[in-house]
Design a protein around this motif. Sequence first.
Motif, PDB file in Angstrom:
ATOM      1  N   ALA A   1       0.819  -1.215   0.000  1.00 27.88           N
ATOM      2  CA  ALA A   1       0.000   0.000   0.000  1.00 27.88           C
ATOM      3  C   ALA A   1       0.851   1.263   0.000  1.00 27.88           C
ATOM      4  CB  ALA A   1      -0.940   0.002   1.207  1.00 27.88           C
ATOM      5  N   ALA A   2       2.009   1.207   0.615  1.00 32.71           N
ATOM      6  CA  ALA A   2       2.880   2.386   0.677  1.00 32.71           C
ATOM      7  C   ALA A   2       3.399   2.796  -0.700  1.00 32.71           C
ATOM      8  CB  ALA A   2       4.055   2.113   1.610  1.00 32.71           C
ATOM      9  N   LEU A   3       3.310   1.879  -1.678  1.00 28.76           N
ATOM     10  CA  LEU A   3       3.800   2.170  -3.021  1.00 28.76           C
ATOM     11  C   LEU A   3       2.677   2.538  -3.990  1.00 28.76           C
ATOM     12  CD1 LEU A   3       6.367  -0.751  -3.414  1.00 28.76           C
ATOM     13  CD2 LEU A   3       6.797   1.597  -2.685  1.00 28.76           C
ATOM     14  N   CYS A   4       1.465   2.667  -3.485  1.00 30.83           N
ATOM     15  CA  CYS A   4       0.305   2.878  -4.356  1.00 30.83           C
ATOM     16  C   CYS A   4      -0.403   4.187  -4.054  1.00 30.83           C
ATOM     17  CB  CYS A   4      -0.718   1.762  -4.158  1.00 30.83           C
ATOM     18  SG  CYS A   4      -0.106   0.166  -4.628  1.00 30.83           S
ATOM     19  N   GLU A   5      -1.107   4.635  -5.053  1.00 24.82           N
ATOM     20  CA  GLU A   5      -2.042   5.733  -4.889  1.00 24.82           C
ATOM     21  C   GLU A   5      -3.354   5.242  -5.482  1.00 24.82           C
ATOM     22  OE1 GLU A   5      -2.823  10.012  -6.959  1.00 24.82           O
ATOM     23  OE2 GLU A   5      -0.790   9.604  -6.276  1.00 24.82           O
TER      24      GLU A   5
END
Length: 106
Positions: free
Chosen positions: A93-97
């Motif tokens: 999730a930290a790599l997504c928008e």
Amino acid sequence: MKAVGRQGDWESRTDAKVPAPAEVATRLGSAEGDLCVRTAYEFLADGKPVQLSTSWEPCELTGGTLVVLPEGGPHAGVGEGQPVETADIVVPAALCETIYEIPISR
């Protein structure tokens, strides 16, 4: 990856004749327990995992053909008119928008 200044790479491991779990069989239009080729992928950016993927292909369709190994042969990456592959994909999730587009009617 080059566009965002990172070095991309990936690793994979393929296992043949793995019984399909119920949810995979449903997506492939086959029966639970039907044999599949399962390939687990780890996609990397600068040597760190950024995506995991597990691909399932029914042996009934691909067994004994040039497409039995998903990353080899002349048909690698090409699908057919019925489900020939399904995959579970995990991205941190930290790599997504996440962007939602929801139509509004009046």
